[in-house]
Design a protein around this motif. Sequence first.
Motif, mmCIF file in Angstrom:
data_model
loop_
_atom_site.group_PDB
_atom_site.id
_atom_site.type_symbol
_atom_site.label_atom_id
_atom_site.label_comp_id
_atom_site.label_asym_id
_atom_site.label_seq_id
_atom_site.Cartn_x
_atom_site.Cartn_y
_atom_site.Cartn_z
ATOM 1 N N CYS A 100 -2.226 2.559 -4.914
ATOM 2 C CA CYS A 100 -1.973 3.966 -4.383
ATOM 3 C C CYS A 100 -3.325 4.574 -4.031
ATOM 4 C CB CYS A 100 -1.168 4.737 -5.483
ATOM 5 S SG CYS A 100 0.531 3.962 -5.743
ATOM 6 N N PRO A 101 -3.862 4.424 -3.054
ATOM 7 C CA PRO A 101 -5.353 5.052 -2.844
ATOM 8 C C PRO A 101 -5.100 6.672 -2.654
ATOM 9 C CG PRO A 101 -4.710 3.202 -1.094
ATOM 10 C CD PRO A 101 -3.477 3.640 -1.811
ATOM 11 N N GLY A 102 -6.289 7.201 -3.069
ATOM 12 C CA GLY A 102 -6.431 8.531 -2.769
ATOM 13 C C GLY A 102 -7.284 8.868 -1.455
ATOM 14 N N LEU A 103 -8.248 9.671 -1.337
ATOM 15 C CA LEU A 103 -8.831 9.924 -0.315
ATOM 16 C C LEU A 103 -10.145 8.949 -0.098
ATOM 17 C CD1 LEU A 103 -9.117 13.939 -1.058
ATOM 18 C CD2 LEU A 103 -7.799 12.467 0.812
ATOM 19 N N ILE A 104 -9.796 8.129 0.943
ATOM 20 C CA ILE A 104 -10.617 6.923 1.284
ATOM 21 C C ILE A 104 -11.192 6.898 2.673
ATOM 22 C CG2 ILE A 104 -10.727 4.548 1.336
ATOM 23 C CD1 ILE A 104 -9.646 5.539 -1.500
ATOM 24 N N GLY A 132 6.895 7.381 -1.365
ATOM 25 C CA GLY A 132 7.678 7.103 -2.584
ATOM 26 C C GLY A 132 8.668 6.150 -2.530
ATOM 27 N N ALA A 133 9.011 5.709 -1.459
ATOM 28 C CA ALA A 133 9.913 4.772 -1.142
ATOM 29 C C ALA A 133 9.240 3.410 -1.496
ATOM 30 C CB ALA A 133 10.514 4.862 0.421
ATOM 31 N N ILE A 176 -5.921 4.496 -7.436
ATOM 32 C CA ILE A 176 -7.414 4.363 -7.019
ATOM 33 C C ILE A 176 -7.633 5.575 -6.205
ATOM 34 C CG2 ILE A 176 -6.851 2.731 -5.100
ATOM 35 C CD1 ILE A 176 -9.680 1.474 -5.890
ATOM 36 N N ASP A 177 -8.082 6.815 -6.956
ATOM 37 C CA ASP A 177 -8.383 7.904 -6.284
ATOM 38 C C ASP A 177 -9.569 8.759 -7.084
ATOM 39 O OD1 ASP A 177 -7.293 8.643 -9.023
ATOM 40 O OD2 ASP A 177 -5.448 9.453 -8.199
ATOM 41 N N THR A 229 0.985 -1.321 -0.113
ATOM 42 C CA THR A 229 0.139 0.070 -0.024
ATOM 43 C C THR A 229 0.773 1.200 0.089
ATOM 44 O OG1 THR A 229 -1.988 -1.141 1.270
ATOM 45 C CG2 THR A 229 -1.899 1.402 1.395
ATOM 46 N N ALA A 230 0.827 1.804 -1.077
ATOM 47 C CA ALA A 230 1.444 3.065 -0.963
ATOM 48 C C ALA A 230 0.265 4.251 -1.144
ATOM 49 C CB ALA A 230 2.289 3.417 -2.678
ATOM 50 N N SER A 231 0.488 5.469 -1.659
ATOM 51 C CA SER A 231 -0.571 6.337 -1.795
ATOM 52 C C SER A 231 -0.436 7.209 -2.852
ATOM 53 C CB SER A 231 -0.280 7.383 -0.388
ATOM 54 O OG SER A 231 -0.948 8.555 -0.502
ATOM 55 N N VAL A 232 -1.394 8.094 -3.382
ATOM 56 C CA VAL A 232 -1.232 9.150 -4.293
ATOM 57 C C VAL A 232 -0.205 10.310 -3.628
ATOM 58 C CG1 VAL A 232 -3.602 9.016 -5.076
ATOM 59 C CG2 VAL A 232 -2.878 10.805 -3.244
ATOM 60 N N ALA A 233 0.182 10.294 -2.531
ATOM 61 C CA ALA A 233 1.127 11.148 -2.111
ATOM 62 C C ALA A 233 2.522 10.550 -2.484
ATOM 63 C CB ALA A 233 1.383 11.128 -0.647
ATOM 64 N N SER A 234 2.657 9.379 -3.221
ATOM 65 C CA SER A 234 3.944 8.863 -3.741
ATOM 66 C C SER A 234 4.169 9.487 -4.982
ATOM 67 C CB SER A 234 4.030 7.540 -3.951
ATOM 68 O OG SER A 234 3.037 6.954 -4.960
ATOM 69 N N LEU A 235 3.165 10.474 -5.706
ATOM 70 C CA LEU A 235 3.377 11.146 -6.916
ATOM 71 C C LEU A 235 3.204 12.567 -6.684
ATOM 72 C CD1 LEU A 235 3.423 10.769 -10.030
ATOM 73 C CD2 LEU A 235 1.037 10.644 -10.195
ATOM 74 N N ILE A 236 2.264 12.892 -6.117
ATOM 75 C CA ILE A 236 1.919 14.305 -5.558
ATOM 76 C C ILE A 236 2.407 14.639 -4.314
ATOM 77 C CG2 ILE A 236 0.158 14.431 -7.370
ATOM 78 C CD1 ILE A 236 -2.178 14.099 -5.451
#
Length: 245
Positions: free
Chosen positions: A182-186, A158-159, A238-239, A138-145
């Motif tokens: 990479c979930p967004g606001l869940i 990001g790591a 998935i955001d 489980t990463a996050s949209v925060a790995s990109l933005i």
Amino acid sequence: MNSRFDGKVAIVTGAGSGIGKAIAWRLAQEGARVVAADISGSEAETAAAFPHAIVPLHCDVSRPEDIDALLSFTEERFGRLDVLYNNAGITGAALRAHEYELEEWDRVMDINVRGAFLAMRGAIRLMLRNGGGNIVNTASVASLISAPGSFAYPPSKGAVIMMTRQAAMEYAREGIRVNAICPGLIRTPILDGAPVGHDVLAQQVPMGRLGEPEEVASLAAFLGSDEAAFITGQGFFIDGGQTSV
């Protein structure tokens, strides 16, 4: 519901609430035997919903001895490990770089990065003995933005993405697939601590709503199943369109 995981054994970390709980329940519904690991104690509640399929285990993913115990328990109880859902994580303090105390930075990295590495390392060792397996991080949209005002969380996720890609390439020919969601606001308990309400957060999403943990669990289940047999080294967002803005 289909039975994509009949005969399969899975570990889900961070299974006490939110996305981790939804993944554990989805796997149980699809036939898996699941070890639900969490530090909170809520893993017992997760397991109680499917007592025939889910076994709870207390685990601090940042402690090597806890990860070793988790993997040993799984192997002794079920004889194998087919899928690791590496989900445990925290957001950390909502502070900018100059405001961050080293102890808080280390806490985020210990759980989100060190913990993810320890679980992957141990799972890969078991999977190599068993002839293969799947890992979903489980990463996050925060790995990109970026996430202004939350300096530690995006670098930690990001790591996770880079560990996903690295492991995917290193073990692709040994039958181990590694991907990330990479979930967004869940709509999870993590958002309950946000400085604004869910309705305000939903305005940041092009689809105009928050995602549900069950929707993330559907993607996670697909990636951990044989239906995704030719997919590895990828991060799936998935955001609700958040990263397309």
